[in-house]
Design an enzyme around this catalytic site. Structure first.
Site, PDB file in Angstrom:
ATOM      1  N   GLY A  16       0.819  -1.220   0.000  1.00  0.00           N
ATOM      2  CA  GLY A  16       0.000   0.000   0.000  1.00  0.00           C
ATOM      3  C   GLY A  16       0.845   1.260   0.000  1.00  0.00           C
ATOM      4  O   GLY A  16       2.081   1.201   0.084  1.00  0.00           O
ATOM      5  N   SER A  44      -1.946 -10.023  -2.690  1.00  0.00           N
ATOM      6  CA  SER A  44      -0.661  -9.394  -3.036  1.00  0.00           C
ATOM      7  C   SER A  44       0.524 -10.353  -2.890  1.00  0.00           C
ATOM      8  O   SER A  44       1.669  -9.979  -3.171  1.00  0.00           O
ATOM      9  CB  SER A  44      -0.421  -8.173  -2.145  1.00  0.00           C
ATOM     10  OG  SER A  44      -1.342  -7.163  -2.444  1.00  0.00           O
ATOM     11  N   CYS A 132      -3.342  10.768  10.505  1.00  0.00           N
ATOM     12  CA  CYS A 132      -2.460  11.734   9.857  1.00  0.00           C
ATOM     13  C   CYS A 132      -2.812  13.189  10.186  1.00  0.00           C
ATOM     14  O   CYS A 132      -1.933  13.991  10.497  1.00  0.00           O
ATOM     15  CB  CYS A 132      -2.471  11.532   8.351  1.00  0.00           C
ATOM     16  SG  CYS A 132      -4.125  11.344   7.647  1.00  0.00           S
ATOM     17  N   SER A 162      -3.777  10.929  -0.949  1.00  0.00           N
ATOM     18  CA  SER A 162      -2.962   9.785  -0.531  1.00  0.00           C
ATOM     19  C   SER A 162      -3.383   9.263   0.834  1.00  0.00           C
ATOM     20  O   SER A 162      -3.117   8.110   1.165  1.00  0.00           O
ATOM     21  CB  SER A 162      -1.472  10.159  -0.523  1.00  0.00           C
ATOM     22  OG  SER A 162      -1.271  11.378   0.163  1.00  0.00           O
ATOM     23  N   LYS A 223     -11.834  11.811  15.076  1.00  0.00           N
ATOM     24  CA  LYS A 223     -10.466  11.370  15.393  1.00  0.00           C
ATOM     25  C   LYS A 223      -9.627  12.565  15.844  1.00  0.00           C
ATOM     26  O   LYS A 223      -8.855  12.482  16.798  1.00  0.00           O
ATOM     27  CB  LYS A 223      -9.809  10.725  14.161  1.00  0.00           C
ATOM     28  CG  LYS A 223     -10.290   9.319  13.840  1.00  0.00           C
ATOM     29  CD  LYS A 223      -9.658   8.833  12.526  1.00  0.00           C
ATOM     30  CE  LYS A 223     -10.265   7.501  12.088  1.00  0.00           C
ATOM     31  NZ  LYS A 223      -9.826   7.140  10.703  1.00  0.00           N
ATOM     32  N   HIS A 252      -1.012  17.202   3.744  1.00  0.00           N
ATOM     33  CA  HIS A 252      -2.236  17.774   4.315  1.00  0.00           C
ATOM     34  C   HIS A 252      -1.922  19.191   4.780  1.00  0.00           C
ATOM     35  O   HIS A 252      -0.886  19.427   5.415  1.00  0.00           O
ATOM     36  CB  HIS A 252      -2.684  16.988   5.552  1.00  0.00           C
ATOM     37  CG  HIS A 252      -3.282  15.642   5.255  1.00  0.00           C
ATOM     38  ND1 HIS A 252      -3.542  15.181   3.985  1.00  0.00           N
ATOM     39  CD2 HIS A 252      -3.699  14.654   6.109  1.00  0.00           C
ATOM     40  CE1 HIS A 252      -4.082  13.969   4.066  1.00  0.00           C
ATOM     41  NE2 HIS A 252      -4.182  13.627   5.327  1.00  0.00           N
TER      42      HIS A 252
END
Lengths: 345, 345
Positions: A16, A44, A132, A162, A223, A252
């Site tokens: 990933g 995978s 993130c 992303s 979150k 971001h």
């Protein structure tokens, strides 16, 4: 000279977007890897990944795959972590989990090393990597919270695709080209792959990241509220968040308004930020310098700019915080946690 | 049947992004145009524009061009308005000016018809159209201000490149294609054409719109502060704004946090917004409906969604406000002002 101790590292979800960056980061920061074990789901298996110039074949992430592993870095979705993290811990691994599966469990430390590295030692097998959008915000707010206390935060995000993985990166790229060519491009991934409706992200802004909660906020927004409080160990901080996906690949950006408890001095705020770990201040309006996603992409630091005192609230402070969401927001933070553990061993 | 009175209309800056939309809007809304006079700077003289199926040749915007004009819609930059608006007024025209040249003058009404149409009658020749980012915000906040009073606003914007004109639209389009093709694309327009530094807007977010003021805010941000207060006629409203350009062609989005003076009921807020003039509520999280730039583009309404009570502040309210910045944010608002004047004649 003493021989450096090496650690066996498994990366789960290695194919990933975050898994790939975990490999890159382990290599670039020269983490003392003994054996590398690249793991992923059955579909995978057989794919190849490269680490320090050597090619590895991806193995299936099953409980037995964690035998002999010291650090297992998970980034293959919450359900995979829920199933396999306990199996890894049972086999003696420390799990550093990038999903939201365990973040809010009281017994699981939620760690951003620049902010609360002291929590690492309290783990009982699993350490959680925050989301993130939370990580970069707390890195920038840490020195301010330490100096003045933070009473409230109002944040609006400008998040890169992303954060939704490789499929979202491909979608933005292919959809953008199709639109420029006047071709149709049916959205299939964003805002949330598993939900019914998908919307165009190219040349658009989507005010939904993750699913909606009953209170009208999205899970991503909640979150930011809950994780920030846990990381700072302060449930009195009031946080309002609006999370928005924009057509950016990496990085971001966040428009952050903060109210401090004690009065602050703006020059002092700047110098606190300038000397804060993991922070880089880019803030000179006269020279048109401020953080931007394209500059933060590929970098380890959290960039802070547009630092200015609120025009009306005496303890109001505005900032623009930008970081690479896949690096500091995920892969780098996980590797930094492992580095801390190695250093304190 | 009485014959409809017709008005001679000049559009200054008719070849620009807003000027073009002014023509379209006059035609679509069937404004009673007698003579249309398309004006622009010397370098656009001779260009052709179309109005109601007829082709017009662009004439130079000089004082004499306003003879016999009833309404002069200006959108050719502040310096053109400063020079020519008085000349148009002298010749008997009412100027509706889309630039910032006269907005803050006490004798010039700053009008969003849904909010303060009553100010139109107080003009002495010039009526100012507010800035795009202000217009859509006050349209959505008007019913809330009327019902509860607004104490403070904290807004972060997600603004389309069309706010910077046709050159910025072309830049986003060409730059995006170049980047996807792996070609270089030197930025030349954004964030501010006249400044020294230009930055990539494709796949990026630029936290600068217009030039910086001494206080660390940009002029765009200060417009949101000062214009909102003037339009509401209330200098006690505290406003904090962060204005950001994102890679969207048409449609500004705004993440708006509001604190009301009196307590509000969320169901009532929704119904007030639903019945407000110029507002369309798109807000059903269960069905993933919320306003988005690509849906607002080409529409007259201001879209409001993500309406939710703040988790901590009892009088805190969050919203996501989206509108076509070139239509309601500029051309439509100007035409609406003219319509109001025609109706009240």
């Amino acid at each position: 000279m003493e021989r450096k101790k090496l650690y066996n590292v498994a990366v789960v979800g290695v194919t990933g977007a975050v898994g790939q960056k975990m490999l890159e980061t382990l290599e670039k920061r020269d983490f003392p890897v003994g054996e590398l074990r690249p793991l992923a789901s059955a579909r995978s298996v057989g794919h190849q990944v490269t680490f320090k110039g050597k090619t590895y074949t991806v193995q299936e992430a099953v409980p037995e795959a964690f035998a002999g592993i010291d650090f297992a870095l998970f980034s293959a979705g919450g359900s995979v972590s829920e199933k396999l993290a306990p199996a890894a811990v049972e086999r003696g691994a420390v799990v550093i989990d990038n999903t939201s599966a365990f973040r809010m469990l009281p017994e699981v430390p939620l760690v951003v090393p620049e902010v609360n590295a002291h929590m690492i030692s309290q783990h009982s097998g699993i350490i959680a990597n925050p989301n993130c959008s939370t990580i970069q915000m707390v890195v920038a707010l840490k020195p301010i919270h330490d100096a003045y206390g933070i009473e409230r935060i109002i944040v609006s995000t400008y998040q890169a695709v992303s954060g939704s993985g490789q499929a979202a990166i491909d979608e933005l790229s292919e959809q953008t080209r199709a639109i420029l060519d006047g071709q149709p491009a049916e959205p299939k991934v964003l805002p949330v792959k598993s939900l019914k409706k998908h919307y165009q992200i190219a040349f658009n802004a989507i005010p939904q990241i993750d699913v909606f909660e009953e209170n009208g906020f999205t899970r991503e927004e909640m979150k930011m509220v809950n994780e920030t409080r846990k990381i700072f160990g302060d449930d009195s901080i009031q946080i309002t968040s609006t999370c928005v996906r924009i057509p950016v690949f990496y990085g971001h950006s966040e428009s952050v308004y903060v109210e401090t408890r004690k009065p602050f001095d703006l020059t002092e705020v700047r110098s606190l930020l300038e000397s804060a770990s993991g922070v880089k201040v880019i803030d000179n309006p006269a020279e048109q310098t401020y953080p931007m996603a394209i500059d933060a992409a590929g970098q380890y630091d959290t960039y802070v700019g547009r630092i200015r005192r609120d025009l009306f609230h005496p303890r109001g402070l505005n900032m623009w915080i930008v970081s690479d969401n896949v690096l500091k927001g995920a892969a780098l933070n996980a590797v930094q946690i492992a580095e801390h553990m190695v250093k304190s061993k």
